[in-house]
Write a protein that holds these residues in place. Structure first.
Motif, short mmCIF file in Angstrom:
data_model
loop_
_atom_site.label_atom_id
_atom_site.label_comp_id
_atom_site.label_asym_id
_atom_site.label_seq_id
_atom_site.Cartn_x
_atom_site.Cartn_y
_atom_site.Cartn_z
N ILE A 379 -4.21 9.06 3.33
CA ILE A 379 -5.51 8.88 3.96
C ILE A 379 -5.59 7.54 4.69
CG2 ILE A 379 -7.97 8.55 3.50
CD1 ILE A 379 -7.76 10.62 1.30
N ARG A 380 -5.13 6.48 4.04
CA ARG A 380 -5.21 5.14 4.65
C ARG A 380 -4.52 5.13 6.02
NH1 ARG A 380 -5.64 0.30 2.32
NH2 ARG A 380 -3.72 -0.31 3.40
N GLU A 381 -3.33 5.66 6.07
CA GLU A 381 -2.57 5.61 7.31
C GLU A 381 -3.17 6.51 8.38
OE1 GLU A 381 1.72 6.02 6.51
OE2 GLU A 381 1.22 5.50 4.45
N GLN A 382 -3.68 7.69 7.98
CA GLN A 382 -4.29 8.59 8.96
C GLN A 382 -5.61 8.05 9.51
OE1 GLN A 382 -2.77 11.47 10.34
NE2 GLN A 382 -1.22 10.20 9.35
N LEU A 383 -6.23 7.15 8.76
CA LEU A 383 -7.47 6.54 9.23
C LEU A 383 -7.23 5.17 9.86
CD1 LEU A 383 -9.99 7.54 6.40
CD2 LEU A 383 -9.53 8.66 8.59
N GLY A 384 -5.99 4.90 10.23
CA GLY A 384 -5.69 3.73 11.05
C GLY A 384 -5.32 2.48 10.31
N GLN A 385 -5.25 2.51 8.99
CA GLN A 385 -4.87 1.32 8.25
C GLN A 385 -3.36 1.21 8.17
OE1 GLN A 385 -7.12 0.76 4.59
NE2 GLN A 385 -8.64 2.22 5.29
N PRO A 386 -2.82 0.00 8.10
CA PRO A 386 -1.36 -0.17 8.09
C PRO A 386 -0.74 0.40 6.83
CG PRO A 386 -2.46 -2.26 7.68
CD PRO A 386 -3.53 -1.29 8.06
N LYS A 387 0.51 0.82 6.96
CA LYS A 387 1.26 1.36 5.82
C LYS A 387 1.53 0.25 4.81
CE LYS A 387 5.68 3.66 4.77
NZ LYS A 387 6.23 2.63 3.88
N GLN A 388 1.35 0.55 3.54
CA GLN A 388 1.65 -0.41 2.49
C GLN A 388 3.15 -0.43 2.24
OE1 GLN A 388 -0.81 0.78 -0.86
NE2 GLN A 388 -2.38 -0.70 -0.30
N MET A 389 3.74 -1.61 2.27
CA MET A 389 5.17 -1.73 2.07
C MET A 389 5.53 -1.48 0.61
SD MET A 389 6.32 -2.21 5.01
CE MET A 389 8.03 -2.54 4.54
N GLU A 390 6.72 -0.91 0.41
CA GLU A 390 7.20 -0.64 -0.94
C GLU A 390 7.63 -1.95 -1.60
OE1 GLU A 390 8.03 1.07 1.69
OE2 GLU A 390 7.53 3.15 1.30
N THR A 391 7.13 -2.22 -2.79
CA THR A 391 7.50 -3.39 -3.56
C THR A 391 7.80 -2.96 -4.99
OG1 THR A 391 5.22 -3.90 -4.25
CG2 THR A 391 5.99 -4.87 -2.17
N PHE A 392 8.39 -3.88 -5.76
CA PHE A 392 8.71 -3.57 -7.14
C PHE A 392 7.43 -3.26 -7.93
CE2 PHE A 392 9.39 -4.86 -11.57
CZ PHE A 392 10.47 -4.07 -11.89
N GLY A 393 6.39 -4.07 -7.73
CA GLY A 393 5.13 -3.85 -8.45
C GLY A 393 4.49 -2.53 -8.09
N ASN A 394 4.49 -2.21 -6.78
CA ASN A 394 3.92 -0.94 -6.35
C ASN A 394 4.70 0.24 -6.91
OD1 ASN A 394 1.91 -2.18 -4.88
ND2 ASN A 394 3.00 -2.06 -2.92
N ALA A 395 6.03 0.09 -6.99
CA ALA A 395 6.85 1.18 -7.53
C ALA A 395 6.55 1.42 -9.00
CB ALA A 395 8.33 0.84 -7.33
N ILE A 396 6.40 0.34 -9.77
CA ILE A 396 6.09 0.47 -11.20
C ILE A 396 4.74 1.15 -11.38
CG2 ILE A 396 5.51 -0.82 -13.29
CD1 ILE A 396 8.46 -0.70 -12.84
#
Length: 839
Positions: A379-396
């Protein structure tokens, strides 16, 4: 075989359906509840089961009434093929049925849950069945190709060329420049190459056996497809697995599928954004080789050394006997529809065959689908917000959230492998028949790397580009056709396109049954079985209250004896407001490809009859007619508008024939009727005469001449009219996006904008009209669709693109840089927004 499939799938469905009766949160809380609390939970569960049974009873009663009042229909015999997704008879007739063993034919109808393992005969294998199974899986060698890559003549030439440029442009001494280039090539290869480990594959497989059942109920593959792929792997020819890309779980699922079935695991092309601490190393050991998301740091300036290293690594891996896997769409689909192919890795594989590095390869289109998307939503990306980069914390956090969720079933489909050699030869013959390849329009400022090889257009001629593009489109088309349709896909598709304002459970079951029969008759893979009411309830549970709202409502129903009785019905309403509708549209788009051509023709029909379709007099006289050639021409125009959204036909098929087939389907369904009486006697004779001959130029001429005079009449009876509106709604969100994208062109007359600013300006225009109620569909607000509209205008030579460092500058071409011309583009698309307002 059909009975075996039905029995097996019902067993699978029963296993995971019973597990979804009580949410996991409730199971975990049992130990904390008092005796009264347990009784309340049990009472609620029993009440819910009784409600479902009562709904089923009412629906069966209504169905019995319909059966008694309608004619008996004799079911058509099943034409299910031995292998569900065979390769093309036109392009690869020699590959067809090459891997269909007798065992595979017998096992065609049985689906296998890969998460289930039969314990061995020994006591240890019974206690530690997963560990024992993983230990006994066949072992393969996965040789490293570092040395051969660094010594390859192609890479050495790129090193010397890079050094020469450094000497010329930066004044670096020749020896130092050569050393720097060699050092960088080694560093690129070190960061890129896979370190696949058999031991890590075994450990990961054991972990997945323990982990996957926490959040998915089953991982299903047809046994016939397993046998087919095992037979192909035994040929010694490298397999090239080309799946569509929906989730980060795709490559884990496919590697797991190949490993547990004793098929050599593949090296997998992965974006370097996944090279994150710990997880990046694990993926690398499971076969991932990392590619930069942006190969060239500056647009229009090629990084020759990186390109050469990547090309050499892929070709040497094929020569060493590795199987390969890559996602031809580039990244994960953000809309749920298949994306157009990216030609980079595919062009290397074709080049490896053409220059003799490999004698052949077996290409395997594949598709993985999920009842609920494991990666969350876009939803975020389709509504024009930038893609969140993959990080170790986000993966966990993502893994923890996934394990606690309920994602239903996962289904994998593998198409029949086809010979790359055979496909290339067929395309070459077709290109030769066409004569000289049409040269692209000279556009010195336009970036044309989208269909170029990794080395660039300077060493890749137009015929080679067409070959790679045709092959890529064929693979995506085949994979999309093989994509499993999940229960959530079909329910979301019905709610958004048929019952956007809500419906009762009875109505939903009726249309669900109807579309289910259509898709089964068309040979589509429905990844569900059982009673429709149970399937729908399961899908609604998976989708959740954030996407679909369920309410019990009191209604007064009129009985046969004219009395009224109070009843309670379940009202189901899709959440059609932003941002929820964007996610619901993602699931709906899993079905849209199967109805797109019918929707194209209906939209073309409305556009052709726009001056008459809402005329009360024409409707009253039942005189809404259209000629075949006018309808076909409008349909082709709409296909040209949406060419970056869908692949309408295989490259070996003719779009005109595909449109004609769609028109015939509308005739068969009763939406339009053929007016035979409008043909002259000579024309009717020519049509009858043409049907008596095969492969005749006279026949073709007669058919073409007669088809131009065929006239169709619109059927405005309620049932046909409702079907027509349903098909028209399927493409309306996309048409709205393209219409207002074209409308925005008038606002950039005399201006130039970066790609980001242009997309944002179109986005704001659509959002404004959505708030005003002029745009009726929230899913029309989609950044991916807006970008595809911009590509369309660029392809039409309406927009000019000028690469500038790390961005693109867009402006209108001179002939369109005025209000009149820009408005003409808008009107050419706006005509397809026309709809009916009179019932």
């Amino acid at each position: 075989m059909v009975d075996v499939l039905s029995t097996r799938l019902q067993e699978v469905y029963a296993k995971w359906e019973t597990r979804t009766d009580v949410p996991r949160e409730a199971e975990e809380s049992f130990s904390r509840l008092s005796l009264d609390g347990l009784r309340r939970v049990g009472t609620q569960s029993q009440r819910k089961r009784l409600q479902i049974r009562e709904q089923a009873r009412k629906i069966r009663a209504n169905s019995l009434i319909k059966i008694k009042e309608t004619e008996l229909l004799v079911p058509a015999p099943s034409n299910a093929p031995t292998i569900s997704f065979k390769c093309c008879t036109t392009c690869t007739p020699g590959s067809r049925d090459s891997f269909a063993s007798i065992a595979a034919q017998q096992l065609q109808s049985s689906g296998r849950n890969l998460l289930l393992v039969e314990p061995g005969p020994s006591l240890v294998s019974k206690i530690f069945k997963h560990l024992s199974f993983v230990y006994n899986v066949k072992k393969f060698d996965y040789p490293r190709v570092t040395h051969t890559v660094l010594n390859d003549e192609r890479l050495r030439d790129a090193i010397h060329l890079t050094a020469a440029k450094a000497v010329e442009e930066d004044g670096v001494p020749e020896r130092e420049a050569l050393q720097d280039a060699e050092s960088r090539a080694k560093q690129i290869l070190k960061m890129m190459e896979s370190s696949m480990s058999d031991m890590l594959l075994r450990i990961t497989a054991w972990v997945l056996y323990k982990l996957l059942p926490f959040f998915i109920k089953s991982l299903v593959v047809q046994q016939s497809q397993i046998e087919m792929l095992k037979k192909a792997d035994r040929t010694g020819v490298p397999l090239v697995i080309v799946p569509l890309h929906r989730s980060h779980l795709d490559y884990i699922v496919i590697t797991f599928f190949m490993f547990v079935n004793n098929i050599r695991s593949s090296l997998i092309a992965a974006g370097d954004n996944l090279r994150i601490p710990l997880f990046g190393r694990i993926l690398n050991g499971l076969g991932a080789y990392y590619i930069k998301r942006r190969i060239d740091p500056v647009l229009g300036k090629k990084d020759i050394l990186y390109r050469a290293t990547l090309q050499t690594y892929v070709m040497e891996s094929l020569r060493a006997g590795h199987n390969l896997e890559f996602f031809i769409e580039g990244g994960r689909t953000r809309t749920g529809k298949p994306c157009l192919p990216k030609a980079g890795i595919l062009s290397i594989i074709v080049e490896a065959y053409l220059d003799g590095t490999i004698e052949d390869a077996l290409v395997v289109p594949a598709a993985v689908n999920y009842e609920r998307l494991v990666d969350g939503n876009f939803i975020r990306e389709q509504l024009g917000q930038p893609k969140q980069m993959e990080t170790f914390g986000n993966a966990i956090r993502a893994i923890w959230s996934t394990i606690r969720g309920n994602y239903g079933i996962v289904k994998v489909n593998m198409c029949e492998p086809f010979s790359l050699k055979e496909m290339v030869r067929f395309i070459d013959i077709q290109l030769a028949k066409q004569g000289s390849v049409a040269k692209p329009v000279e556009k010195p400022l336009k970036n044309t790397m989208s269909t170029s090889s990794l080395f660039g257009t300077d060493v890749m001629d137009d015929e080679h580009k067409q070959l790679v593009e045709s092959l890529g489109r064929h693979v995506v088309y085949d994979a999309a056709n093989a994509s499993p349709i999940m229960s959530t896909n079909l329910v979301a598709f019905i709610l958004l396109n048929k019952y956007r304002d809500g419906c009762t459970m009875d109505e939903l079951v009726d249309i669900f049954n109807s579309l289910r029969q259509e898709l089964e008759a068309a040979g589509k893979d429905l990844a569900f079985c059982g009673e429709s009411l149970d399937i729908i309830n399961h899908a609604l549970t998976i989708l959740g209250p954030g996407l679909v709202k369920q309410q019990r409502q009191e209604v007064m129903r009129k009985m046969v004896d004219q009395t009224t009785r109070k009843e309670f019905v379940t009202a189901i309403t899709p959440i059609s407001i932003l941002p929820n509708v964007v996610e619901l549209a993602y699931y709906s788009n899993g079905v849209i490809c199967h109805y797109v051509m019918d929707s194209i023709v209906v939209s073309a029909l409305y556009a052709t009859l726009k001056t008459e379709i809402n005329d009360p007099r024409a409707i009253a006289e039942n005189d809404l007619t259209v000629f075949h050639n006018s309808l076909s021409e409008k349909a082709r125009a709409l296909c040209d508008i949406l060419k970056y959204e869908f692949i309408f036909t295989q490259p070996c098929q003719d779009l005109e024939d595909t449109i004609a087939n769609a028109i015939q389907r509308l005739v068969h369904s009763g939406i339009i009727r053929t007016c035979e009486e409008n043909l002259l006697e000579e024309e009717q004779w020519s049509r009858r005469f043409a049907k008596t001959f095969d492969d005749s130029s006279d026949e073709e001429a007669a058919v073409v001449y007669a088809s131009k005079k065929i006239k169709y009449k619109l059927n405005l009876e309620p049932e046909s009219s409702g079907r027509m509106e349903f098909l028209h709604t399927v493409l309306r969100p996309l048409i709205d996006t393209y219409t207002f994208s074209a409308f925005t062109l008038r606002k950039i007359v005399g201006r130039s904008l970066t790609e980001r600013d242009l997309v944002q300006e179109i986005f704001v225009e659509i959002k404004t009209n959505l708030d005003r109620g002029i745009v009726n569909y929230g899913e029309s607000l989609s950044v991916d669709t807006i970008r595809n509209a911009v590509k369309t205008f660029e392809k039409w030579n309406v927009l000019e693109c000028h690469p500038q460092e790390k961005t693109k500058i867009y402006y209108l071409k001179d002939e369109y840089d005025n209000d009149t011309a820009a408005n003409a583009v808008f009107e050419s698309i706006d005509t397809f927004k026309w709809t009916r307002t009179i019932n």
